[in-house]
Design a protein around this motif. Sequence first.
Motif, PDB file in Angstrom:
ATOM      1  N   CYS A  48      -2.536  12.382  -7.203  1.00  0.00           N
ATOM      2  CA  CYS A  48      -3.314  11.806  -6.089  1.00  0.00           C
ATOM      3  C   CYS A  48      -4.240  12.851  -5.475  1.00  0.00           C
ATOM      4  CB  CYS A  48      -2.389  11.240  -5.014  1.00  0.00           C
ATOM      5  SG  CYS A  48      -1.614   9.697  -5.462  1.00  0.00           S
ATOM      6  N   TRP A  49      -3.715  14.055  -5.286  1.00  0.00           N
ATOM      7  CA  TRP A  49      -4.528  15.122  -4.700  1.00  0.00           C
ATOM      8  C   TRP A  49      -5.715  15.439  -5.606  1.00  0.00           C
ATOM      9  CZ3 TRP A  49      -5.939  20.017  -6.272  1.00  0.00           C
ATOM     10  CH2 TRP A  49      -6.586  20.790  -5.302  1.00  0.00           C
ATOM     11  N   HIS A 108      -9.498  14.998  -4.599  1.00  0.00           N
ATOM     12  CA  HIS A 108     -10.306  16.216  -4.611  1.00  0.00           C
ATOM     13  C   HIS A 108     -11.586  16.011  -5.427  1.00  0.00           C
ATOM     14  CE1 HIS A 108     -11.235  20.481  -4.567  1.00  0.00           C
ATOM     15  NE2 HIS A 108     -11.357  20.438  -5.887  1.00  0.00           N
ATOM     16  N   TYR A 109     -11.430  15.435  -6.601  1.00  0.00           N
ATOM     17  CA  TYR A 109     -12.602  15.245  -7.458  1.00  0.00           C
ATOM     18  C   TYR A 109     -13.507  14.130  -6.956  1.00  0.00           C
ATOM     19  CZ  TYR A 109     -10.976  18.716 -10.678  1.00  0.00           C
ATOM     20  OH  TYR A 109     -10.579  19.916 -11.230  1.00  0.00           O
ATOM     21  N   MET A 110     -12.948  13.125  -6.301  1.00  0.00           N
ATOM     22  CA  MET A 110     -13.783  12.083  -5.718  1.00  0.00           C
ATOM     23  C   MET A 110     -14.597  12.643  -4.559  1.00  0.00           C
ATOM     24  SD  MET A 110     -11.351   8.728  -5.916  1.00  0.00           S
ATOM     25  CE  MET A 110     -12.541   7.629  -5.184  1.00  0.00           C
ATOM     26  N   GLU A 111     -13.955  13.484  -3.735  1.00  0.00           N
ATOM     27  CA  GLU A 111     -14.662  14.122  -2.622  1.00  0.00           C
ATOM     28  C   GLU A 111     -15.749  15.066  -3.149  1.00  0.00           C
ATOM     29  OE1 GLU A 111     -14.527  13.685   0.735  1.00  0.00           O
ATOM     30  OE2 GLU A 111     -13.233  11.974   0.258  1.00  0.00           O
ATOM     31  N   ALA A 112     -15.431  15.792  -4.200  1.00  0.00           N
ATOM     32  CA  ALA A 112     -16.402  16.714  -4.785  1.00  0.00           C
ATOM     33  C   ALA A 112     -17.596  15.932  -5.337  1.00  0.00           C
ATOM     34  CB  ALA A 112     -15.765  17.544  -5.897  1.00  0.00           C
ATOM     35  N   GLY A 113     -17.334  14.766  -5.912  1.00  0.00           N
ATOM     36  CA  GLY A 113     -18.406  13.940  -6.455  1.00  0.00           C
ATOM     37  C   GLY A 113     -19.317  13.390  -5.372  1.00  0.00           C
ATOM     38  N   LYS A 114     -18.756  13.148  -4.184  1.00  0.00           N
ATOM     39  CA  LYS A 114     -19.562  12.612  -3.075  1.00  0.00           C
ATOM     40  C   LYS A 114     -20.536  13.664  -2.539  1.00  0.00           C
ATOM     41  CE  LYS A 114     -16.192   9.282  -1.417  1.00  0.00           C
ATOM     42  NZ  LYS A 114     -15.265   8.936  -0.313  1.00  0.00           N
ATOM     43  N   ARG A 115     -20.176  14.938  -2.714  1.00  0.00           N
ATOM     44  CA  ARG A 115     -21.019  16.019  -2.173  1.00  0.00           C
ATOM     45  C   ARG A 115     -22.258  16.251  -3.040  1.00  0.00           C
ATOM     46  NH1 ARG A 115     -16.725  20.428  -1.832  1.00  0.00           N
ATOM     47  NH2 ARG A 115     -15.133  18.870  -2.034  1.00  0.00           N
TER      48      ARG A 115
END
Length: 159
Positions: free
Chosen positions: A146-147, A151-158
């Motif tokens: 889950c982490w 983490h990768y979804m948040e990184a993709g949003k940036r």
Amino acid sequence: MRKKIFICLVLVWMIVIFAFSARNADTSSKDSSRIGMLVGKILIKDFQSWDFQKQVSFAEKIDYPVRKTAHATEYAVLGILLFGALYQPGRQKKRVAFFSWGMGTLYAATDEIHQLFVPGRSGQVTDVLLDSGGAAAGVMFSLLFCWLVNHYMEAGKRF
């Protein structure tokens, strides 16, 4: 839909665990011996050239670790499935993790009680502890997964 699938998988996996526990001691020992022979074939280069008695001796020597690894692994899978069944985005992951581990541990205890009624088998507190550790490992794996996804979804949003 995901939750229903995980609940079905949990129930199927609990039945699988119950079925393995319901096997009498002789059948269970034969299963472990076959696994020990397979481990020898996979890990030892010249295992096939050993005489049969030496192969059997090897399988008997690793019987205990094979059995305990099986215990931990089956409950790690249960921990993952329980976490998947209980997890909902936005819910506290710690609470889900605790309940998943607790349910896995409770099932381990009931499974060991069940083994008291199987010919040649016994219920072991140490197996409950091992199973509980396996469930905890599965839950921790789920938390890590889950982490990583978050983490990768948040990184993709940036980007």
